[in-house]
Design an enzyme around this catalytic site. Sequence first.
Site, PDB file in Angstrom:
ATOM      1  N   ASP A  21      -6.432  -7.170   4.259  1.00  0.00           N
ATOM      2  CA  ASP A  21      -7.592  -6.529   3.619  1.00  0.00           C
ATOM      3  C   ASP A  21      -8.486  -7.607   2.992  1.00  0.00           C
ATOM      4  OD1 ASP A  21      -9.193  -4.439   2.478  1.00  0.00           O
ATOM      5  OD2 ASP A  21      -8.163  -4.754   0.573  1.00  0.00           O
ATOM      6  N   LYS A  34       3.442 -15.142   2.173  1.00  0.00           N
ATOM      7  CA  LYS A  34       3.679 -15.839   0.910  1.00  0.00           C
ATOM      8  C   LYS A  34       5.193 -16.059   0.806  1.00  0.00           C
ATOM      9  CE  LYS A  34       2.218 -17.499  -3.071  1.00  0.00           C
ATOM     10  NZ  LYS A  34       1.332 -18.673  -3.192  1.00  0.00           N
ATOM     11  N   TYR A  38       0.818  -1.216   0.000  1.00  0.00           N
ATOM     12  CA  TYR A  38       0.000   0.000   0.000  1.00  0.00           C
ATOM     13  C   TYR A  38       0.854   1.269   0.000  1.00  0.00           C
ATOM     14  CZ  TYR A  38      -4.602  -2.078   0.900  1.00  0.00           C
ATOM     15  OH  TYR A  38      -5.786  -2.751   0.805  1.00  0.00           O
ATOM     16  N   ASP A  69      -2.580 -18.365   0.279  1.00  0.00           N
ATOM     17  CA  ASP A  69      -3.563 -19.100  -0.540  1.00  0.00           C
ATOM     18  C   ASP A  69      -4.210 -20.204   0.308  1.00  0.00           C
ATOM     19  OD1 ASP A  69      -1.027 -20.283  -0.513  1.00  0.00           O
ATOM     20  OD2 ASP A  69      -1.052 -20.886  -2.617  1.00  0.00           O
ATOM     21  N   ASP A 113     -12.345  -9.462   4.539  1.00  0.00           N
ATOM     22  CA  ASP A 113     -13.633  -9.455   3.823  1.00  0.00           C
ATOM     23  C   ASP A 113     -14.163 -10.880   3.678  1.00  0.00           C
ATOM     24  OD1 ASP A 113     -13.528  -6.646   3.394  1.00  0.00           O
ATOM     25  OD2 ASP A 113     -14.298  -6.836   1.346  1.00  0.00           O
TER      26      ASP A 113
HETATM   27  C1  IPM Z   1     -10.450  -1.268   4.014  1.00  0.00           C
HETATM   28  C2  IPM Z   1     -10.539  -0.670   2.632  1.00  0.00           C
HETATM   29  C3  IPM Z   1      -9.344   0.226   2.369  1.00  0.00           C
HETATM   30  C4  IPM Z   1      -8.092  -0.653   2.370  1.00  0.00           C
HETATM   31  C5  IPM Z   1      -9.378   1.090   1.100  1.00  0.00           C
HETATM   32  C6  IPM Z   1     -10.637   1.864   0.951  1.00  0.00           C
HETATM   33  C7  IPM Z   1      -8.201   2.033   1.063  1.00  0.00           C
HETATM   34  O1  IPM Z   1     -10.670  -1.666   1.669  1.00  0.00           O
HETATM   35  O2  IPM Z   1     -10.340  -0.496   4.982  1.00  0.00           O
HETATM   36  O3  IPM Z   1     -10.527  -2.488   4.150  1.00  0.00           O
HETATM   37  O4  IPM Z   1      -7.760  -1.257   1.350  1.00  0.00           O
HETATM   38  O5  IPM Z   1      -7.446  -0.704   3.407  1.00  0.00           O
HETATM   39 MN    MN Z   2     -11.079  -3.641   2.530  1.00  0.00          MN
END
Ligand code: IPM
Ligand code: MN
Length: 361
Positions: free
Chosen positions: A250, A194, A144, A226, A254
């Site tokens: 990240d 990884k 990032y 993975d 999710d």
């Molecule tokens: C998160 C989001 C952010 C990230 C983006 C919006 C910069 O996806 O907070 O999970 O990738 O960290």
């Molecule tokens: Mn995110």
Amino acid sequence: MSRQWKIAVLPGDGIGPEVTDQALRVLDAVRRRFDLVFETAEAVVGGAALDREGTPLPEATLLLCRESDAVLFGAVGGPRWDHLEGELRPEAGLLGLRKGLGLYANLRPAKLFPALAAQCPLRPEISGGDFDLLFVRELTGGIYFGQPRGISGEAGARVGVNTEVYSEAEVERVARRAFQLAGKRRRKLASVDKANVLESSRLWRDTVTRLAGEYPEVELEHIYVDNAAMQLIRRPRDLDVVVTTNMFGDILSDEAAALTGSIGLLPSASLGDGPQGFYEPIHGSAPDLAGQGKANPLAAILSLAMLLRHSLDLPEAAAAVERAVEQVLTAGYRTPDLGQGRPVSTQGMGALVVEALAADR
Ligand code: IPM
Ligand code: MN
Ligand code: NAD
């Protein structure tokens, strides 16, 4: 009444303001219930700040955050600003805050509420009906932020570059936080990397392994990313604390959110070395839902609970908010993302949590 805390509120874009409003209603209920004094101050960030001030992170917003005990953040981004590049993207405002405030450890708890067990896409014998994970995502390094980055070259022959880079010091501080948290939970830590391909991951693994000697009570396992993506859906109950890089964290968080029933449930705390912290749902601005009263505010409300616990040292108030959320879910109330039940809007869900909190004694 001991002291007055200062909380910066950054609602942002899309559903950010709607869900943050509900968290603020709950904060007001906490104030009444526990006789506390909170000073809140709002500032713009992301697309809202771009529209108003031409930058996604105005200096005044960063300053307000710096001088606050904690920051409550909604979400940023949306199609209106998607044509913008680099530092002018709404997301750059969020990344600049994380970096600027030195918030290197992002705690993302992902637990399955028993009342929502049926919303988990895994078979009950796999989910166990109640798994409880904690992701510790490195937040100010990795791909990032690594240099070089950018797009160069002539049209048709352009090259895009990003760099995954970690220093030992960066790995060490987030890994220490993860070992400490694991020590207070089930004493199991999974480090995800990884290392079979990436040098940055080999350094990550070496560093985490070296630190393990200092935390003999914690059982450490290393998992390739993975495989981790697969193990999360095969044996979520065998995992407890998971420490990983900025990008892997990240993505995996999710995935874990989906296992809990909805991304609208997952809060986060971003911490540095001191008590100051930054609290936000893990979801985004959900442009498809914005302005319709359909967004689930529980991730924002549970982020407020993390704020009360980690930055304000009010564990009782935090637990009361969490209990109120659990009660409302147990009573069957559901925003649309949570499936069948007693349907409620964003505002309706906020009101129910406030009510449950006021009744909690
Ligand atoms: C998160 C989001 C952010 C990230 C983006 C919006 C910069 O996806 O907070 O999970 O990738 O960290
Ligand atoms: Mn995110
Ligand atoms: P998203 O998290 O906004 O939405 C993904 C899906 O989850 C959508 O179907 C959305 O409707 C649903 N969803 C998200 N939050 C919900 C909630 N509270 N209740 C019910 N459903 C919810 O991710 P995306 O669609 O990939 O991104 C949309 C925008 O948000 C982009 O501009 C992205 O950059 C931004 N984003 C911001 C953050 C942040 O500010 N922390 C995080 C992720 C994405």
